[in-house]
Design an enzyme around this catalytic site. Structure first.
Site, PDB file in Angstrom:
ATOM      1  N   ASP A  98      26.028  33.192 -27.868  1.00  0.00           N
ATOM      2  CA  ASP A  98      26.117  32.656 -29.225  1.00  0.00           C
ATOM      3  C   ASP A  98      27.547  32.543 -29.732  1.00  0.00           C
ATOM      4  O   ASP A  98      27.810  31.852 -30.705  1.00  0.00           O
ATOM      5  CB  ASP A  98      25.287  33.500 -30.199  1.00  0.00           C
ATOM      6  N   GLU A 147      -6.139   2.714   2.028  1.00  0.00           N
ATOM      7  CA  GLU A 147      -5.695   1.316   1.931  1.00  0.00           C
ATOM      8  C   GLU A 147      -5.215   0.804   3.281  1.00  0.00           C
ATOM      9  O   GLU A 147      -5.332  -0.391   3.581  1.00  0.00           O
ATOM     10  CB  GLU A 147      -4.558   1.190   0.910  1.00  0.00           C
ATOM     11  N   ASP A 193      -5.223   2.991 -10.356  1.00  0.00           N
ATOM     12  CA  ASP A 193      -4.548   4.264 -10.109  1.00  0.00           C
ATOM     13  C   ASP A 193      -3.648   4.735 -11.247  1.00  0.00           C
ATOM     14  O   ASP A 193      -3.456   5.935 -11.432  1.00  0.00           O
ATOM     15  CB  ASP A 193      -3.674   4.145  -8.843  1.00  0.00           C
ATOM     16  N   ALA A 203       0.818  -1.213   0.000  1.00  0.00           N
ATOM     17  CA  ALA A 203       0.000   0.000   0.000  1.00  0.00           C
ATOM     18  C   ALA A 203       0.851   1.261   0.000  1.00  0.00           C
ATOM     19  O   ALA A 203       0.464   2.280  -0.584  1.00  0.00           O
ATOM     20  CB  ALA A 203      -0.931  -0.003   1.216  1.00  0.00           C
ATOM     21  N   ASP A 256      21.491  38.279 -23.787  1.00  0.00           N
ATOM     22  CA  ASP A 256      22.010  39.159 -24.832  1.00  0.00           C
ATOM     23  C   ASP A 256      20.869  40.033 -25.338  1.00  0.00           C
ATOM     24  O   ASP A 256      19.688  39.745 -25.100  1.00  0.00           O
ATOM     25  CB  ASP A 256      22.551  38.333 -26.010  1.00  0.00           C
TER      26      ASP A 256
END
Length: 945
Positions: A664, A733, A764, A303, A349
């Site tokens: 760059d 659970e 689930d 669980a 930039d």
């Protein structure tokens, strides 16, 4: 000494190659160029497209083939050996020995399904990453059929003639045929960090890779330009040969992976601890047999184990990177998604990122004259539209000279569109492209100009000098030296000025007038270039190869300025505003002047007019402590060099910021690597910058960075939503088992171990996967970045999972169990411990948990926003997941084989009505809670403002 590069034999016409004769780098370096061309089946005009295509079929693509670090089988088996998996394998064996083979098989099935799913998700994620990498091609300018064209570097073949310049990664082992101030970083091969000078003439230094006229694949051009002929490509290169021996690469664990591993271990240990506690209590408190006690405890372990956590996280990351790719942001590593969501500062930039990178010259300043360039399209008749009228350039000697410099001191080419819909392709820089368009408007022909005055030497642009110089040969035994660049870089080498066709000394008054014009353009957000020249006789420098910066760039004559505009991108305004709302600071880091930088920053709302502007010279004089303090405020950095950007990023990080930095150029690589997220430009970025970056923008657009940050936040949020969803079912659970324990067995187990397994992995799983695909929640960019020390399993999630959601579902499922028993006479009759009534009661408990999970799946879709606002049916993955879990539940109830396996039974119509009603109040209650939370957040924000 060198390995065999390629094995070729010329058969008839150039371009047909077959294996026969070895060609080594030593041989290729020493051969005459004509002989080498003949050997390679090529010419100075390059291969034909047809010959190149045939050769590509023969030698294969120009790529380094990476071997698998781990076989698929080992990667598959790895998914069955985790702590959680080993625990389940052992549990299955114990269940078998305890006489419950169906439970043992079911537990093993959980392990097999989970392992297979994890492997499939990992494989799918790897495929997604690989496909994204293929979207990041490296281009090379080759000469095919006598024309320069841009191709994917993968398509380069031996014999191709290609061009390289600063910032390029060299795509093949090649012999240099032309070079201008060429320096190459060969550290990838030699380990030596200092750049190596390269030249056309053969020369051999000491050591391997020491041939002066050979460049090698995988090395980097740090400065200069060159033309070279490819000798070997792909795995036949020296780099490829080394790669065969060095392809093992140690993988590092990302912060997200470490947290997920820690979280899985914590939850597994908690599950084991709870299981041991329940095992002991079952034996000594309820007096259960050992075997039954173990099975009972096993239910608790199952669980609390989050079986689908890791594969669902991988799915979320893969889907996030795919969504980012559609928004022009390509990530090299899935786990970088998580880091993006933490970004607090963007060092950006200006040109091309905040602006459109479409430079257009609209002002020309000459001594005593200023022109406004107007008109659209190409005139091509010897006239240029200046000051709203056609103007004969021959009427102004200064203008003619400036246009000559703009034409010939220019390495950029404009590739003519093939149809009316295509846009002009720039092979070079946008600034030089703007000059090309200007000279085209004036009707100047670059090809004819180069034939009349060919370039014989070049001093390439670099960020220190901020200028570029070319040497053109004139017919009259004279040479013309042309220089262009930033005003501060050009004016310092000038001592004369061209004034209405007459050369005279450059005075302080002239400099003041030039500076005033430059500042005026900068204040208007324009970028200006300065132009200068010098004429000298051939005899002054007999050998053009001996030109140097010191000897060439001196005693120049200043000509004028060309001011060009680069308008802000239309989408930048909204992107900047979004960053401000998200508490992400943007620091402009540009090489432009302070006035231009501030003008653009204020115009797009990046900063206020009170922002401080710091130049590169000022940075040099600042200590780290001073710079660290400066980056905390509203600041713009102008006239900076790439090494300044590294310091800026470092100081932001020293302040605790998570930094994304753009770049760059070749010199941007250190800053990109230093940043938490390095972002390279995909259009204008150099190969070096792309290699150093974590993310590449395919459109060079700042707005794409903001979109990527939003996706990064979304992915992290979705992982938390999934975690909340799977954990909230743990409590309902577990509570039935707690009832069984603390009533000493008077309340039989309302939920069996098999039914717990069905909740965790059957009903689930699909809705949980749907949560991983949830789109950005409204307002996600109105929140500050999450702290670096934030954990996935936050207190909020613990409270909602184990408190609010968990206890509510526990109460509802327990009431469902007792409701069925009441219909059969409880409390007058004892609770059934077996038989049809018991099976129906446990079935109702299971069904109640499933319908609580339906509500939870919908509630978990947002953290603050109303699900009705985003559309309750807008996530089709969750809707289909809900449909599947109801279908599966129905099968468990009505298919006899499954009834026996999972201890279930059919339920009546009244029970179905109750089940269908369960999600409605749960959704409405959660919507009410979110409403008051939103009001509280808004009220707090209003007070803060």
């Amino acid at each position: 000494m060198m390995g065999v590069l390629s094995i070729i034999k010329i058969m008839g016409k150039a371009g047909d190659i077959m294996a026969n004769q070895p060609l080594t780098t030593d041989n290729a370096a020493q051969m005459a160029l004509n002989d080498l061309d003949q050997q390679l089946g090529t010419t100075a005009d390059g291969l034909t497209q047809e010959a190149a295509a045939k050769r590509l079929e023969t030698v294969g693509p120009n790529t380094i083939q990476h071997s698998q670090k781990q076989s698929q089988l080992l990667r598959f088996l790895k998914n069955f050996t985790s702590l959680m998996a080993l625990l389940l394998w052992v549990s299955g064996f114990v269940a078998m020995f305890a006489g419950m083979p169906e439970l043992g098989i079911a537990i093993w099935a959980v392990n097999i399904i989970n392992g297979c799913f994890s492997f499939w998700q990992e494989h799918a994620a790897q495929k997604a990453t690989d496909s994204l990498r293929k979207m990041l091609p490296t281009y090379v300018n080759v000469i095919r059929d006598g024309k320069v064209t841009q191709i994917d570097a993968d398509d380069l073949v031996p014999g191709d003639v290609f061009q390289i310049q600063a910032g390029n990664s060299i795509p093949a082992d090649a012999r240099i045929t032309e070079a201008a101030s060429l320096q190459v970083d060969e550290s990838a091969l030699t380990g030596e960090s200092l750049p190596v000078f390269k030249q056309v003439a053969y020369e051999h230094d000491d050591g391997k890779f020491a041939l002066k006229n050979i460049v090698f694949a995988g090395t980097i051009v740090t400065s200069g330009t060159a033309t070279a002929t490819a000798l070997a490509t792909g795995m036949q290169t020296e780099f490829g040969q080394i790669a065969k021996l060095t392809q093992s690469q140690k993988q590092t664990t990302s912060p997200l992976q470490r947290e997920l591993n820690r979280l899985t271990q914590q939850l597994s240990l908690i599950a084991i601890g709870i299981g041991v506690a329940f095992f002991i209590l079952a034996i000594f408190f309820v007096h259960y047999p050992v075997a039954k006690s173990f099975i009972f405890a096993l239910g608790m372990v199952v669980a609390f184990i989050p079986e689908g956590l890791l594969p669902t996280v991988t799915l979320s990351l893969a889907q996030g990177t795919t969504r980012m790719a559609k928004k022009h942001a390509l990530l090299k590593d899935l786990n970088s998604v998580e880091t993006l969501g933490e970004t607090t500062v963007i060092c950006s930039d200006k040109t091309g990122t905040l602006t459109q990178n479409q430079m257009t010259v609209n002002h020309i300043w000459l001594p005593g004259q200023e022109y406004t360039v107007s008109g659209t399209g190409y005139v091509n008749n010897g006239h240029i539209q200046l000051n709203q009228k056609d103007f004969d350039i021959s009427q102004d000697a200064n203008l003619a000279r400036l246009l000559d410099i703009a034409l010939l001191n220019n390495d950029t080419k404009l590739e003519t569109p093939k149809d009316n819909q295509a846009t002009t392709k720039i092979l070079g820089t946008p600034t030089e492209a703007g000059l090309n368009i200007l000279t085209d408007k004036a009707g100047l022909d670059k090809v004819k100009a180069l034939q009349a005055t060919p370039r014989i030497a070049e001093l390439p642009f670099d960020s220190d000098r901020k200028r570029m110089t070319t040497v053109q040969q004139l017919p009259e035994q004279q040479r013309m030296l042309y220089t262009k660049g930033a005003l501060d870089g050009v004016i310092q080498i000038c001592d004369q000025i061209l004034d209405r066709g007459t050369v005279r000394p450059l005075t302080a008054t002239d400099k003041a007038a030039i500076d005033a014009a430059n500042k005026k353009y900068a204040a208007d957000g324009l970028r200006s270039l300065a132009f200068a020249y010098r004429t000298e006789a051939d005899s002054v420098t007999p050998d053009p190869a001996t030109y140097s910066i010191k000897t060439a760039e001196q005693h120049m004559t200043f000509v004028g300025l060309a001011a060009m505009s680069d308008p802000p991108r239309p989408e930048i305004y909204a992107a900047v505003e979004q960053c401000h709302r998200a508490n992400i600071r943007i620091i402009m880091v540009t090489g432009d002047s302070a006035l231009t930088a501030k003008s653009i920053a204020v115009k797009i709302g990046l900063t206020s007019a009170d922002a401080k502007v710091i130049t590169g010279d000022q940075i040099d004089s600042m200590s780290d402590a001073e710079l660290q303090q400066a980056v905390k405020g509203e600041v713009i950095f102008a006239r900076v060099a790439p090494e300044h950007k590294f310091r800026i990023v470092s100081m932001c990080q020293a302040n605790g910021d998570v930094v994304a930095s753009t770049g760059d150029g070749v010199n941007d690589a250190p800053a990109l690597k230093k940043a938490d997220i390095g972002i390279a430009m995909g259009v204008t970025g150099t190969d070096v910058a792309k290699d150093a970056a974590d993310m590449i923008l395919t459109d060079d657009n700042f707005a794409s960075i903001v979109a990527a940050i939003e996706e990064g936040r979304t992915v992290y949020s979705n992982i938390q939503k999934f975690l909340l969803y799977i954990l909230n079912s743990n409590v309902p659970e577990a509570i039935p088992s707690v009832l069984f324990l603390f009533t000493r067995g008077l309340v039989p187990l309302p939920l069996t171990v098999m039914q717990i397994l069905m909740v965790d992995l059957g009903t689930d799983m699909l809705p949980a996967l749907g949560l991983g695909a949830e789109k950005s929640e409204p307002g996600i960019m109105d929140q500050p970045p999450r702290p670096r020390n934030a954990h996935l399993l936050s207190r909020s999630i613990i409270w909602k999972a184990f408190g609010l959601y968990g206890l509510t579902a526990s109460l509802i499922s327990s009431l469902a169990y007792f409701f069925v028993n009441m219909t059969y006479g409880w409390p007058a009759n004892a609770l059934a411990a077996s038989g049809p009534v018991y099976r129906e009661a446990t079935t109702m408990t299971l069904a109640a948990i499933v319908f609580c999970q339906i509500a939870a799946a919908i509630n978990c879709r947002t953290q603050l926003s109303s699900v009705f606002k985003i559309g309750i049916f807008s996530n089709r993955h969750i809707i289909w997941g809900i449909v599947f879990e109801v279908f599966l539940l129905t099968c468990l109830m009505y298919i006899p084989l499954l009834q026996g396996l999972f201890n279930t039974a059919p339920i009546g119509g009244v029970e179905w009505v109750i089940l269908l009603c369960i999600p409605v109040p749960l959704i409405l209650l959660e919507e009410t809670r979110k409403y008051f939370v939103r009001r509280h957040v808004l009220k707090s924000a209003t007070k803060g403002a």
